[in-house]
Write a protein that holds these residues in place. Structure first.
Motif, mmCIF file in Angstrom:
data_model
loop_
_atom_site.group_PDB
_atom_site.id
_atom_site.type_symbol
_atom_site.label_atom_id
_atom_site.label_comp_id
_atom_site.label_asym_id
_atom_site.label_seq_id
_atom_site.Cartn_x
_atom_site.Cartn_y
_atom_site.Cartn_z
ATOM 1 N N UNK A 1 0.845 -1.185 0.000
ATOM 2 C CA UNK A 1 0.000 0.000 0.000
ATOM 3 C C UNK A 1 0.887 1.244 0.000
ATOM 4 N N UNK A 2 0.488 2.251 -0.738
ATOM 5 C CA UNK A 2 1.252 3.496 -0.839
ATOM 6 C C UNK A 2 0.855 4.400 0.321
ATOM 7 N N UNK A 3 1.502 4.222 1.488
ATOM 8 C CA UNK A 3 1.057 4.905 2.702
ATOM 9 C C UNK A 3 2.138 5.736 3.391
ATOM 10 N N UNK A 4 3.392 5.611 2.967
ATOM 11 C CA UNK A 4 4.479 6.347 3.608
ATOM 12 C C UNK A 4 4.704 7.669 2.885
ATOM 13 N N UNK A 5 4.704 8.764 3.636
ATOM 14 C CA UNK A 5 4.912 10.082 3.047
ATOM 15 C C UNK A 5 6.364 10.235 2.627
ATOM 16 N N UNK A 6 6.655 11.188 1.718
ATOM 17 C CA UNK A 6 8.047 11.401 1.282
ATOM 18 C C UNK A 6 9.006 11.634 2.447
ATOM 19 N N UNK A 7 8.531 12.284 3.521
ATOM 20 C CA UNK A 7 9.401 12.562 4.661
ATOM 21 C C UNK A 7 9.811 11.295 5.395
ATOM 22 N N UNK A 8 9.018 10.231 5.240
ATOM 23 C CA UNK A 8 9.321 8.983 5.920
ATOM 24 C C UNK A 8 10.148 8.020 5.099
ATOM 25 N N UNK B 1 0.035 8.973 10.416
ATOM 26 C CA UNK B 1 0.210 10.385 10.747
ATOM 27 C C UNK B 1 -0.119 10.654 12.216
ATOM 28 N N UNK B 2 -1.112 9.944 12.736
ATOM 29 C CA UNK B 2 -1.481 10.114 14.143
ATOM 30 C C UNK B 2 -0.368 9.631 15.061
ATOM 31 N N UNK B 3 0.203 8.475 14.756
ATOM 32 C CA UNK B 3 1.289 7.926 15.562
ATOM 33 C C UNK B 3 2.517 8.841 15.495
ATOM 34 N N UNK B 4 2.801 9.373 14.332
ATOM 35 C CA UNK B 4 3.935 10.276 14.191
ATOM 36 C C UNK B 4 3.762 11.515 15.068
ATOM 37 N N UNK C 1 1.901 11.827 17.718
ATOM 38 C CA UNK C 1 1.843 11.454 19.128
ATOM 39 C C UNK C 1 3.223 11.096 19.676
ATOM 40 N N UNK C 2 4.009 10.334 18.925
ATOM 41 C CA UNK C 2 5.288 9.832 19.419
ATOM 42 C C UNK C 2 6.470 10.743 19.114
ATOM 43 N N UNK C 3 6.319 11.610 18.133
ATOM 44 C CA UNK C 3 7.439 12.435 17.713
ATOM 45 C C UNK C 3 8.399 11.707 16.789
ATOM 46 N N UNK C 4 8.077 10.482 16.406
ATOM 47 C CA UNK C 4 8.914 9.695 15.504
ATOM 48 C C UNK C 4 8.400 9.791 14.072
ATOM 49 N N UNK C 5 9.300 9.707 13.122
ATOM 50 C CA UNK C 5 8.917 9.590 11.721
ATOM 51 C C UNK C 5 8.813 8.114 11.378
ATOM 52 N N UNK C 6 7.673 7.702 10.875
ATOM 53 C CA UNK C 6 7.468 6.293 10.505
ATOM 54 C C UNK C 6 8.018 6.068 9.106
ATOM 55 N N UNK C 7 8.944 5.123 9.001
ATOM 56 C CA UNK C 7 9.585 4.815 7.719
ATOM 57 C C UNK C 7 8.962 3.626 7.012
#
Length: 398
Positions: free
Chosen positions: A44-51, A182-185, A187-193
């Motif tokens: 699935x295409x779900x990761x943003x360019x920043x991740x 995006x919600x987890x990012x 909340x946690x301050x982490x970038x999801x890769x």
């Protein structure tokens, strides 16, 4: 739409098998059989360019160059990875009710941090009822509803594009995953890769494929809601029994926090089992493991999980630390979501920074964070609990 009370009981175990998929290649055994994972995996295409990680082009077999964060989720849905409804006989076996009982919530959410070098990992559990800001302007709600809110909001537009049936389900699931990530990012301050999700039947198949996992209970349990019926002491569980073990929360002192402790204990046992040579020298067991992953797991598009697994060859089960974010209360009254888990994002983010900055993590090659003593087990005091809620990846659990 939020889950019914019965539906909420079911999702607590379905992400656990994803860890097995991620460590399949760590030992290097039977790589030709493992290469079958290239076929049949849903993306699935779900990761943003920043991740997206520039170091993803690491040559297979070389250590991981860049630290990465993976979001593992269990979707409480009654469909498979291709959007097709699960047969009723499968739902009956899993004590999952009917096809209408699921609400597409992510009732298991685990962020796995793997530092550069790939020889260690920290798996951080997020209680499903944590009350947080949901990405996309939905306001504050339980974090497990982020997926369903994003998915349901996308339905109208997708139908107007002519999508229906399984195609509509898959496209809407992608929208839901983006909202959850995006919600987890936030909340946690982490970038999801990277992102990995597993369906209801996947964990059942994975636990059977590895020949079961040994667990230990402090006391005997009998729970009609989950189907958990176990004696005290060590025992090996697989299939429906394993599902019942990791999903029970009724009758447990700290509810979902105790259930998280069970999930982490099971994950630790499963990682140990998968990383053992015996799993990979048994051709039948190995083929069953590969087949269980196919059609059960959804990965983010572009993630070469086989090359990634090769980069983790130095990892052992003992190098996987488990932790649970701190909570302030288990019974926060909310305007529309009933009781939720009260959390402080600033406290959570500091806890995560500490957890991923341990000497054990540093030793694997990540020199971007400080040196703090690792925590393999997390004790979180709750404002409304007589006893602390302890998450542990070893020993007997409640």
């Amino acid at each position: 739409m939020l889950l019914s009370s019965r539906g909420r009981r079911i999702g607590g175990r379905v992400a656990l098998g994803v860890v097995s998929a991620l460590v399949l290649g760590a030992t290097g055994y039977a790589w030709s059989q493992l290469s079958k994972l290239d076929h049949g995996l849903v993306t699935a295409d779900v990761i943003s360019p920043s991740g997206q990680v520039a170091g993803d082009d690491t040559i297979p077999g070389e250590p991981l160059k860049v630290a990465q964060n993976i979001l593992l989720v269990g979707i409480d849905a009654r469909t498979d990875a291709y959007g097709n409804p699960l047969p009723q006989n499968v739902l009956d076996t899993l004590h999952a009710g009917s096809g209408d009982d699921g609400g597409d919530t992510t009732d298991t959410m685990i962020v796995v941090h793997i530092p550069a070098g790939g020889a260690a990992a920290t798996a951080i559990s997020i209680p499903r009822d944590s009350y947080v800001d949901i990405a996309g302007g939905y306001g504050k709600h339980k974090i497990n509803s982020a997926y369903s809110r994003g998915k349901n909001a996308s339905m109208s537009g997708l139908r107007s594009q002519g999508l229906s049936g399984p195609q509509l389900e898959v496209a809407a699931n992608e929208a839901g995953a983006k909202t959850a990530i995006q919600t987890v990012e936030k909340f946690t301050g982490l970038t999801i890769n990277h992102y990995a999700a597993i369906n209801l039947a996947g964990f059942d198949a994975l636990s059977q494929a590895v020949g079961g996992v040994e667990v230990c209970l402090k006391e005997p349990v009998h729970d009609t809601y989950s189907g958990a019926n176990f004696a005290a002491g060590p025992q090996t569980l697989s299939g429906a029994q394993a599902l019942a073990f990791v999903r029970q929360r009724h009758g447990l002192t700290n509810g979902d926090l105790d259930r998280i402790a069970r999930q982490q204990a099971f994950l630790s046992g499963m990682a140990k089992k998968v990383l053992s040579a015996g799993t990979f020298t048994d051709v039948s067991k190995l083929n069953s493991l590969v087949s269980a992953v196919q059609g059960a797991v959804v990965l983010d598009k572009g993630w070469d999980v086989l090359s990634f697994a090769q980069q983790l060859r130095g990892m052992s089960s003992g190098a996987i630390a488990f932790a649970t974010i701190p909570v302030q209360s288990l019974s926060l009254a909310t305007p529309s979501d009933g009781d939720a888990v009260k959390v402080d994002p600033a406290q959570v983010q500091q806890f995560i920074r500490t957890a991923i900055s341990s000497p054990a993590v540093q030793a694997s090659g990540d020199d971007t964070v400080g040196s703090v003593k690792p925590v393999a087990a997390t004790t979180t005091k709750t404002a409304d609990s007589k006893q602390p809620a302890t998450s542990t990846a070893a020993g007997c659990v409640n």
